[in-house]
Design an enzyme around this catalytic site. Structure first.
Site, mmCIF file in Angstrom:
data_model
loop_
_atom_site.group_PDB
_atom_site.id
_atom_site.type_symbol
_atom_site.label_atom_id
_atom_site.label_comp_id
_atom_site.label_asym_id
_atom_site.label_seq_id
_atom_site.Cartn_x
_atom_site.Cartn_y
_atom_site.Cartn_z
ATOM 1 N N GLY A 54 3.447 61.125 -18.120
ATOM 2 C CA GLY A 54 3.651 62.097 -19.181
ATOM 3 C C GLY A 54 2.487 63.066 -19.226
ATOM 4 N N GLY A 55 2.207 63.564 -20.392
ATOM 5 C CA GLY A 55 1.124 64.533 -20.512
ATOM 6 C C GLY A 55 -0.224 63.871 -20.782
ATOM 7 N N GLN A 56 -0.276 62.553 -20.818
ATOM 8 C CA GLN A 56 -1.529 61.859 -21.129
ATOM 9 C C GLN A 56 -2.045 61.183 -19.866
ATOM 10 O OE1 GLN A 56 -2.277 62.497 -24.180
ATOM 11 N NE2 GLN A 56 -0.330 62.706 -25.237
ATOM 12 N N ARG A 101 33.204 30.830 -4.820
ATOM 13 C CA ARG A 101 33.913 30.360 -3.627
ATOM 14 C C ARG A 101 33.806 28.832 -3.521
ATOM 15 N NH1 ARG A 101 33.959 33.005 2.060
ATOM 16 N NH2 ARG A 101 32.521 34.483 1.129
ATOM 17 N N ASP A 153 18.756 46.181 -9.049
ATOM 18 C CA ASP A 153 19.618 45.044 -9.391
ATOM 19 C C ASP A 153 19.798 44.854 -10.896
ATOM 20 O OD1 ASP A 153 20.155 44.422 -6.793
ATOM 21 O OD2 ASP A 153 18.678 42.839 -6.626
ATOM 22 N N GLU A 199 18.773 45.568 -3.629
ATOM 23 C CA GLU A 199 17.718 46.146 -4.471
ATOM 24 C C GLU A 199 16.911 47.293 -3.838
ATOM 25 O OE1 GLU A 199 16.362 45.260 -7.757
ATOM 26 O OE2 GLU A 199 15.347 47.109 -7.243
ATOM 27 N N PHE A 249 31.107 42.876 -5.612
ATOM 28 C CA PHE A 249 31.262 42.612 -4.183
ATOM 29 C C PHE A 249 31.067 43.900 -3.392
ATOM 30 C CE2 PHE A 249 33.960 39.107 -5.921
ATOM 31 C CZ PHE A 249 33.075 38.106 -5.561
ATOM 32 N N GLN A 293 -5.446 59.603 -24.207
ATOM 33 C CA GLN A 293 -4.550 60.323 -25.113
ATOM 34 C C GLN A 293 -5.378 61.415 -25.777
ATOM 35 O OE1 GLN A 293 -3.174 57.893 -28.310
ATOM 36 N NE2 GLN A 293 -1.173 58.879 -28.424
ATOM 37 N N LEU A 300 37.028 28.762 -7.110
ATOM 38 C CA LEU A 300 38.374 29.326 -6.897
ATOM 39 C C LEU A 300 38.371 30.278 -5.711
ATOM 40 C CD1 LEU A 300 41.304 29.706 -8.100
ATOM 41 C CD2 LEU A 300 40.381 31.725 -9.264
ATOM 42 N N GLN A 360 22.296 39.429 -7.935
ATOM 43 C CA GLN A 360 21.548 39.707 -9.165
ATOM 44 C C GLN A 360 22.177 40.735 -10.110
ATOM 45 O OE1 GLN A 360 17.049 41.068 -10.562
ATOM 46 N NE2 GLN A 360 17.309 40.431 -8.468
ATOM 47 N N LYS A 366 41.985 34.237 -2.577
ATOM 48 C CA LYS A 366 42.674 34.775 -1.400
ATOM 49 C C LYS A 366 43.906 33.940 -1.045
ATOM 50 C CE LYS A 366 38.754 37.053 0.764
ATOM 51 N NZ LYS A 366 37.667 36.917 1.732
HETATM 52 C C1 LIG Z 1 25.404 42.312 -2.222
HETATM 53 C C2 LIG Z 1 26.170 42.588 -0.968
HETATM 54 C C3 LIG Z 1 25.338 43.444 -0.009
HETATM 55 C C4 LIG Z 1 26.493 41.224 -0.308
HETATM 56 O O1 LIG Z 1 27.305 41.407 0.799
HETATM 57 P P1 LIG Z 1 28.016 40.148 1.481
HETATM 58 O O2 LIG Z 1 27.068 39.002 1.495
HETATM 59 O O3 LIG Z 1 28.542 40.590 2.781
HETATM 60 O O4 LIG Z 1 29.118 39.726 0.425
HETATM 61 P P2 LIG Z 1 30.485 40.468 0.035
HETATM 62 O O5 LIG Z 1 30.390 41.015 -1.304
HETATM 63 O O6 LIG Z 1 30.902 41.431 1.115
HETATM 64 O O7 LIG Z 1 31.468 39.246 0.047
HETATM 65 C C5 LIG Z 1 31.696 38.552 1.269
HETATM 66 C C6 LIG Z 1 33.093 38.007 1.331
HETATM 67 O O8 LIG Z 1 33.203 36.913 0.437
HETATM 68 C C7 LIG Z 1 34.467 36.972 -0.166
HETATM 69 N N1 LIG Z 1 34.472 36.190 -1.415
HETATM 70 C C8 LIG Z 1 33.704 36.351 -2.502
HETATM 71 N N2 LIG Z 1 34.024 35.454 -3.444
HETATM 72 C C9 LIG Z 1 35.016 34.704 -2.938
HETATM 73 C C10 LIG Z 1 35.766 33.606 -3.422
HETATM 74 N N3 LIG Z 1 35.561 33.090 -4.619
HETATM 75 N N4 LIG Z 1 36.712 33.093 -2.630
HETATM 76 C C11 LIG Z 1 36.949 33.585 -1.405
HETATM 77 N N5 LIG Z 1 36.278 34.637 -0.888
HETATM 78 C C12 LIG Z 1 35.322 35.168 -1.646
HETATM 79 C C13 LIG Z 1 34.696 38.434 -0.366
HETATM 80 O O9 LIG Z 1 36.032 38.720 -0.603
HETATM 81 C C14 LIG Z 1 34.213 38.979 0.974
HETATM 82 O O10 LIG Z 1 35.218 38.806 1.928
HETATM 83 P P3 LIG Z 1 35.733 39.961 2.943
HETATM 84 O O11 LIG Z 1 34.576 40.810 3.278
HETATM 85 O O12 LIG Z 1 36.239 39.180 4.090
HETATM 86 O O13 LIG Z 1 36.794 40.721 2.269
HETATM 87 C C15 LIG Z 1 27.519 43.303 -1.276
HETATM 88 O O14 LIG Z 1 28.293 42.442 -2.047
HETATM 89 C C16 LIG Z 1 27.346 44.617 -2.036
HETATM 90 O O15 LIG Z 1 26.967 45.642 -1.470
HETATM 91 N N6 LIG Z 1 27.688 44.612 -3.346
HETATM 92 C C17 LIG Z 1 27.680 45.793 -4.186
HETATM 93 C C18 LIG Z 1 26.316 46.187 -4.623
HETATM 94 C C19 LIG Z 1 25.546 45.026 -5.203
HETATM 95 O O16 LIG Z 1 25.927 44.475 -6.202
HETATM 96 N N7 LIG Z 1 24.459 44.659 -4.544
HETATM 97 C C20 LIG Z 1 23.665 43.493 -4.854
HETATM 98 C C21 LIG Z 1 22.905 43.659 -5.986
HETATM 99 S S1 LIG Z 1 22.044 42.188 -6.396
#
Ligand SMILES: CC(C)(COP(=O)(O)OP(=O)(O)OC[C@H]1O[C@@H](n2cnc3c(N)ncnc32)[C@H](O)[C@@H]1OP(=O)(O)O)[C@@H](O)C(=O)NCCC(=O)NCCS
Length: 422
Positions: A254-256, A38, A169, A140, A97, A279, A72, A17, A75
């Site tokens: 606030g103050g209200q 991915r 988020d 979140e 990420f 108010q 895409l 998000q 990696k």
């Molecule tokens: C949200 C969150 C907790 C999710 O964690 P997660 O599900 O484990 O996902 P990650 O971000 O670690 O990504 C998982 C893997 O997918 C991989 N990936 C993502 N997009 C990719 C793609 N297009 N192609 C290949 N690999 C991909 C990442 O490189 C990662 O690989 P690695 O850990 O082996 O290096 C984490 O991304 C996070 O803390 N983000 C920062 C704060 C944030 O934005 N929080 C969410 C708010 S909504």
């Protein structure tokens, strides 16, 4: 109609998000936003909490409208090459990420900056660089807890509470939009891109500013006069003060002073309530409106200080006045007296509100395969243009288009597809 961000190319390397909310807003304002996903999998929210089997979930469509999608895997060697080409042509790259994930892919800020010194790199993490928690993954509610919101939300006799509003988020995404637009303006002057980082904890703290105000007042004087805990009552009905900001229930910040008050039907309708604000400078009209004209000149009611010790008795009396009025009828009376108030609206009422359709805040979107659904449109209204909300892309919908644009032949694209690079 030409939109303000037309011509700005955004690589949207985000998921869930916080990141998608940021890039979606940029897309609404005209940026060309390419979501990089991915291969075969895509943003995890495509599959989360589906209401229709096999179709992209609303979680995804409501945060990714007006974008394009490229499958895409950066990696792989070929994928890295494509990613580098895209970075060289882009104005903005946004990612959210887990800490270190982009570096592990080989896309450190230093490398990105070298590839394209004009590029603005927007990054969301749970905690800021240099913070002792900067290695944590964050969602979140984790951010709401770390940002002071949870400890100050809820009732004094209950646990810390999470807000339904996406303070961690979407709010972080909105902060990042501000940062990116600022960096774009800066680039106009310097020709240089920069990294713009927003942590979810910081974005929540930024909205809890008045709670830090309260902590410092509490440190100094030992109480907070606008909280239900003041004055400390012998029966402890509203809790007591300690050395930390208490949970204030529905008190006005606030103050209200204000509170959520019952209206006709509250026994069966969970949202038959209004928010009522006392108010100070409309105290006399309030007294008139609620049928208590004698309070206007009564020393026990005339000033905020005089009212505060028995503010809940005053609220109880206002509830007696509200007992035979629906929340809408009550607001219709109170608005004539200039009293800040509103009905507590359910999500169903928001979904069906003709007002919100008319203002463009709730909009109907046509989505491929799904048909029509509702989303929250732009909360920012401009006199010069109106963002128009289109559907979200299917996974990889624009892969061929983007790769052809980068000069890849049909055969090469097929090869890349077979190798699961795209
Ligand atoms: C949200 C969150 C907790 C999710 O964690 P997660 O599900 O484990 O996902 P990650 O971000 O670690 O990504 C998982 C893997 O997918 C991989 N990936 C993502 N997009 C990719 C793609 N297009 N192609 C290949 N690999 C991909 C990442 O490189 C990662 O690989 P690695 O850990 O082996 O290096 C984490 O991304 C996070 O803390 N983000 C920062 C704060 C944030 O934005 N929080 C969410 C708010 S909504």
């Amino acid at each position: 109609m030409s939109l303000p961000l037309e011509g700005i190319k955004v690589l949207d390397f985000t998921a869930v998000q916080a990141g998608p909310a940021c890039t979606q807003l940029l897309a609404w304002f005209g940026a060309d936003v390419l979501k990089i996903e991915r291969p075969g999998v895509g943003d995890v929210t495509r599959r989360q909490l589906r209401d229709i089997e096999d179709l992209d979930a609303l979680y995804f469509t409501m945060l990714n409208s007006n974008k394009k999608s490229l499958e895409l895997n950066p990696k792989s060697a070929d994928g890295k090459e494509i990613m580098e080409k895209l970075i060289r042509e882009a104005d903005v790259l946004v990612e959210n990420f887990a800490p270190g994930a982009l570096d592990r892919m080989g896309f450190t800020w230093e490398h990105i900056h070298k590839l394209n010194p004009r590029l603005i790199f927007g990054s969301v993490k749970g905690f800021s660089d240099g913070h002792s928690y900067s290695d944590l993954k964050v969602y979140e509610n984790v951010a709401q807890c770390a940002g002071g919101s949870a400890s100050t939300t809820g009732f004094w006799d209950g646990p810390p509470t999470i807000s339904a509003a996406a303070l961690g988020d979407s709010n972080t995404g909105m902060h990042l939009v501000i940062g990116i637009l600022t960096a774009l303006i800066s680039r106009e002057k310097t020709g240089k891109g920069q990294k713009v980082a927003v942590s979810m904890q910081d974005a929540v703290i930024n909205l809890c500013r008045v709670k830090l105000r309260d902590q410092q007042r509490l440190d100094k004087v030992g109480y907070l006069e606008e909280y239900p805990q003041y004055p400390v009552r012998a029966d402890g009905e509203f809790g007591t003060f300690s050395d930390v900001v208490p949970r204030g229930g529905n008190a006005g910040g606030g103050g209200q002073p204000g509170w959520i008050l019952k209206c006709k039907g509250w026994e069966t309708d969970p949202n038959a309530y209004i928010y009522f604000t006392i108010q100070d400078h409309v105290w006399e009209p309030i007294c008139k409106a609620i049928g208590k004209p004698e309070w206007a000149n009564d020393p026990a009611y005339m000033t905020p200080r005089a009212r505060q010790p028995h503010i809940f008795e005053i609220f109880a009396d206002i509830e007696k006045w509200l007992a035979d009025k629906t929340k809408f009828e009550a607001v219709d009376v109170l608005r004539k007296f200039d009293i800040p108030c509103a009905p507590v609206l359910s999500m169903k009422e928001i979904e069906e509100s003709p007002d919100l359709r008319a203002t463009g805040t709730i909009v109907e979107v046509e989505q491929k395969k799904r048909g029509k659904y509702l989303t929250v449109g732009s909360p920012i209204k401009f006199s010069g243009f109106k963002p128009s909300i289109t559907g979200a892309p299917l996974l990889g919908e624009h892969t061929d288009e983007v790769l052809t644009g980068l000069g890849y032949s049909k055969d090469k694209i097929q090869q890349l597809r077979e190798a699961k690079v795209v």
